[in-house]
Design a protein around this motif. Sequence first.
Motif, PDB file in Angstrom:
ATOM      1  N   SER A 378       8.645   5.808  -8.522  1.00 17.95           N
ATOM      2  CA  SER A 378       9.790   6.657  -8.185  1.00 17.95           C
ATOM      3  C   SER A 378      10.320   7.415  -9.396  1.00 17.95           C
ATOM      4  O   SER A 378      11.532   7.530  -9.611  1.00 17.95           O
ATOM      5  CB  SER A 378      10.903   5.820  -7.543  1.00 17.95           C
ATOM      6  N   GLY A 379       9.384   7.915 -10.216  1.00 18.39           N
ATOM      7  CA  GLY A 379       9.759   8.706 -11.381  1.00 18.39           C
ATOM      8  C   GLY A 379      10.266   7.907 -12.559  1.00 18.39           C
ATOM      9  O   GLY A 379      10.741   8.492 -13.544  1.00 18.39           O
ATOM     10  N   ARG A 380      10.173   6.587 -12.506  1.00 17.05           N
ATOM     11  CA  ARG A 380      10.695   5.743 -13.582  1.00 17.05           C
ATOM     12  C   ARG A 380       9.570   4.975 -14.257  1.00 17.05           C
ATOM     13  O   ARG A 380       8.677   4.429 -13.599  1.00 17.05           O
ATOM     14  CB  ARG A 380      11.747   4.775 -13.022  1.00 17.05           C
ATOM     15  N   ASP A 381       9.623   4.941 -15.565  1.00 18.50           N
ATOM     16  CA  ASP A 381       8.640   4.223 -16.369  1.00 18.50           C
ATOM     17  C   ASP A 381       8.826   2.716 -16.144  1.00 18.50           C
ATOM     18  O   ASP A 381       9.917   2.177 -16.347  1.00 18.50           O
ATOM     19  CB  ASP A 381       8.854   4.583 -17.838  1.00 18.50           C
ATOM     20  N   CYS A 382       7.759   2.045 -15.736  1.00 16.82           N
ATOM     21  CA  CYS A 382       7.876   0.614 -15.410  1.00 16.82           C
ATOM     22  C   CYS A 382       8.230  -0.241 -16.620  1.00 16.82           C
ATOM     23  O   CYS A 382       8.778  -1.338 -16.455  1.00 16.82           O
ATOM     24  CB  CYS A 382       6.574   0.115 -14.778  1.00 16.82           C
ATOM     25  N   THR A 383       7.931   0.219 -17.809  1.00 20.81           N
ATOM     26  CA  THR A 383       8.299  -0.570 -18.987  1.00 20.81           C
ATOM     27  C   THR A 383       9.808  -0.657 -19.166  1.00 20.81           C
ATOM     28  O   THR A 383      10.304  -1.477 -19.936  1.00 20.81           O
ATOM     29  CB  THR A 383       7.664   0.014 -20.263  1.00 20.81           C
ATOM     30  N   LEU A 385      11.836  -1.131 -16.479  1.00 20.85           N
ATOM     31  CA  LEU A 385      12.355  -1.779 -15.270  1.00 20.85           C
ATOM     32  C   LEU A 385      11.984  -3.252 -15.272  1.00 20.85           C
ATOM     33  O   LEU A 385      10.813  -3.613 -15.485  1.00 20.85           O
ATOM     34  CB  LEU A 385      11.768  -1.117 -14.009  1.00 20.85           C
ATOM     35  N   ASP A 386      12.973  -4.123 -15.002  1.00 16.78           N
ATOM     36  CA  ASP A 386      12.615  -5.525 -14.821  1.00 16.78           C
ATOM     37  C   ASP A 386      12.084  -5.739 -13.404  1.00 16.78           C
ATOM     38  O   ASP A 386      12.118  -4.837 -12.563  1.00 16.78           O
ATOM     39  CB  ASP A 386      13.795  -6.457 -15.131  1.00 16.78           C
ATOM     40  N   LEU A 387      11.560  -6.930 -13.151  1.00 17.56           N
ATOM     41  CA  LEU A 387      10.886  -7.192 -11.880  1.00 17.56           C
ATOM     42  C   LEU A 387      11.818  -6.991 -10.688  1.00 17.56           C
ATOM     43  O   LEU A 387      11.410  -6.435  -9.657  1.00 17.56           O
ATOM     44  CB  LEU A 387      10.314  -8.612 -11.876  1.00 17.56           C
ATOM     45  N   ASN A 388      13.074  -7.425 -10.806  1.00 16.67           N
ATOM     46  CA  ASN A 388      14.009  -7.260  -9.686  1.00 16.67           C
ATOM     47  C   ASN A 388      14.178  -5.797  -9.303  1.00 16.67           C
ATOM     48  O   ASN A 388      14.240  -5.450  -8.121  1.00 16.67           O
ATOM     49  CB  ASN A 388      15.376  -7.864 -10.043  1.00 16.67           C
ATOM     50  N   ASN A 389      14.244  -4.910 -10.292  1.00 17.33           N
ATOM     51  CA  ASN A 389      14.416  -3.488 -10.012  1.00 17.33           C
ATOM     52  C   ASN A 389      13.182  -2.890  -9.351  1.00 17.33           C
ATOM     53  O   ASN A 389      13.286  -2.060  -8.449  1.00 17.33           O
ATOM     54  CB  ASN A 389      14.738  -2.729 -11.301  1.00 17.33           C
ATOM     55  N   VAL A 390      12.004  -3.295  -9.797  1.00 16.05           N
ATOM     56  CA  VAL A 390      10.772  -2.797  -9.186  1.00 16.05           C
ATOM     57  C   VAL A 390      10.692  -3.247  -7.726  1.00 16.05           C
ATOM     58  O   VAL A 390      10.375  -2.457  -6.826  1.00 16.05           O
ATOM     59  CB  VAL A 390       9.533  -3.280  -9.965  1.00 16.05           C
ATOM     60  N   LEU A 391      10.992  -4.512  -7.473  1.00 14.90           N
ATOM     61  CA  LEU A 391      10.909  -5.035  -6.101  1.00 14.90           C
ATOM     62  C   LEU A 391      11.909  -4.348  -5.187  1.00 14.90           C
ATOM     63  O   LEU A 391      11.631  -4.106  -4.012  1.00 14.90           O
ATOM     64  CB  LEU A 391      11.149  -6.548  -6.106  1.00 14.90           C
ATOM     65  N   LYS A 392      13.081  -4.021  -5.722  1.00 18.24           N
ATOM     66  CA  LYS A 392      14.097  -3.339  -4.908  1.00 18.24           C
ATOM     67  C   LYS A 392      13.593  -1.985  -4.428  1.00 18.24           C
ATOM     68  O   LYS A 392      13.859  -1.567  -3.296  1.00 18.24           O
ATOM     69  CB  LYS A 392      15.386  -3.189  -5.715  1.00 18.24           C
ATOM     70  N   LEU A 393      12.837  -1.279  -5.261  1.00 19.18           N
ATOM     71  CA  LEU A 393      12.279   0.013  -4.868  1.00 19.18           C
ATOM     72  C   LEU A 393      11.245  -0.137  -3.764  1.00 19.18           C
ATOM     73  O   LEU A 393      11.049   0.761  -2.948  1.00 19.18           O
ATOM     74  CB  LEU A 393      11.644   0.699  -6.089  1.00 19.18           C
ATOM     75  N   MET A 394      10.578  -1.294  -3.707  1.00 18.72           N
ATOM     76  CA  MET A 394       9.565  -1.545  -2.682  1.00 18.72           C
ATOM     77  C   MET A 394      10.185  -2.013  -1.374  1.00 18.72           C
ATOM     78  O   MET A 394       9.486  -2.197  -0.386  1.00 18.72           O
ATOM     79  CB  MET A 394       8.560  -2.585  -3.192  1.00 18.72           C
ATOM     80  N   GLU A 395      11.498  -2.237  -1.372  1.00 20.41           N
ATOM     81  CA  GLU A 395      12.192  -2.731  -0.187  1.00 20.41           C
ATOM     82  C   GLU A 395      13.141  -1.680   0.384  1.00 20.41           C
ATOM     83  O   GLU A 395      14.182  -1.998   0.951  1.00 20.41           O
ATOM     84  CB  GLU A 395      12.976  -4.000  -0.533  1.00 20.41           C
ATOM     85  N   GLY A 396      12.772  -0.402   0.253  1.00 22.20           N
ATOM     86  CA  GLY A 396      13.615   0.665   0.757  1.00 22.20           C
ATOM     87  C   GLY A 396      13.571   0.760   2.275  1.00 22.20           C
ATOM     88  O   GLY A 396      12.996  -0.082   2.964  1.00 22.20           O
ATOM     89  N   ARG A 397      14.156   1.815   2.793  1.00 23.69           N
ATOM     90  CA  ARG A 397      14.212   2.006   4.245  1.00 23.69           C
ATOM     91  C   ARG A 397      12.880   2.533   4.770  1.00 23.69           C
ATOM     92  O   ARG A 397      12.197   3.303   4.087  1.00 23.69           O
ATOM     93  CB  ARG A 397      15.333   2.982   4.600  1.00 23.69           C
ATOM     94  N   PRO A 398      12.510   2.163   5.997  1.00 22.40           N
ATOM     95  CA  PRO A 398      11.301   2.728   6.599  1.00 22.40           C
ATOM     96  C   PRO A 398      11.383   4.251   6.623  1.00 22.40           C
ATOM     97  O   PRO A 398      12.422   4.832   6.933  1.00 22.40           O
ATOM     98  CB  PRO A 398      11.309   2.148   8.018  1.00 22.40           C
TER      99      PRO A 398
END
Length: 423
Positions: A378-383, A385-398
Amino acid sequence: MPLAFCVMVRIGFLFLLFILLLPLPGLSQQLPFADSDTVYFRGNRKKITIPFKLVHNLIIIPVQINSSNSLNFILDSGVKHTLITKLFYTDSLDINNAREIEVKGLGTGYTIKALYSAGNRLVMPGIEGKNQQVYVLMEDVFNLSTRMGMPVHGIIGYDIFKNFIVKINYSSQELTLYRPDTKVKKHKRAEEYPLYIEQNKAYVYGKVSQHNGDTISVKLVIDTGASHTLSLYLPSHNKLALPPKVMQAYLGRGLSGDINGKIGRLNSFTLGKYELTNMPASYPDTEAIQAALNLSNRNGSLGSDVLKRFTVVLDYPHKRMMLVPNRKYKEPFQYNLAGFELTTPLPGTNFYVVSNVIDGSPAKLKGLMPGDQLINISGRDCTELDLNNVLKLMEGRPGSRLRMQLRRDSKLINVDLVLQSAI
């Protein structure tokens, strides 16, 4: 004589963690179980507050065993014994009078070897326990550190809950422990429930409303070590039924192997005056939970995706639980809609690798493969982002889009997928 050892680090999504330590037949008569394993406050205190980390809905607290440095433990009300699951090359641990045993638990696999030790000292901030029993698993079957994104050394539960009144404030991420003789003030919005303590585990009764109109009373073990909402055991009640729309899923790991099953939505789950609607529930395969089916006539477990919506008081000494809803109470239940899971091969770093891709999922249709490294999401460098933030992006709305960049071998791959709900 104490046994001192170091375990070398081995580089190698936690949805559900099943822990059930079952010594093999005849072993319980051989183990010198302690009868004075009390944990208590150091000094004349009535309470103490300990900050915790919340990852995958699981509570991480600092614990020392004997002369060890501070180790990270999951606080799991569903586990009786203190378990050391993994040590890193920088860790050392002295344990007393260790003997090798074999243990088994939930899962579809095998028994594993462990070291059993009694007479150990347990230390948390302001707290000490003597004559503690510890099990050290000889194989890192849970891979907690790579799944949690940080070093995790073990699991602790009953030793804490049986000796204190435990208040879990998920919003402030604080754990407050009270002496059992302390009168804990009841919040004006709190609802109180009886706890049923059986075989060192706490149970509560609730109701599930299913798609077919049936409303069923269920007996659930309270499990702060499970990141799910509810887990329901279909064979435990003749009226429990799968929802019409389910997805096959990897649910987690037991001592004896993987836990697979299905996930589907309930119409509602009711606990006293609180009703939670349209929530996902997991239905583990019968083979994987066979060892738990005959324990205390349980119908499943109540996990942290429900508990985190409250401030929770677990009072084992007086056999009661109190709940006060927090700001997350009315939030919709989310789950991973992308269809892939991540691990961190280097725990404690923001380095993420795809570990599993679900068949028929958006990720599978876009060609994601285990071993792909996640570089950007989502335009953000994974380095960053902690794991909680990455997982939150994967749990968005359908229907929302997830744009990612991954590295496969030496190639960069751009992926644009649409999140979809399978249930």
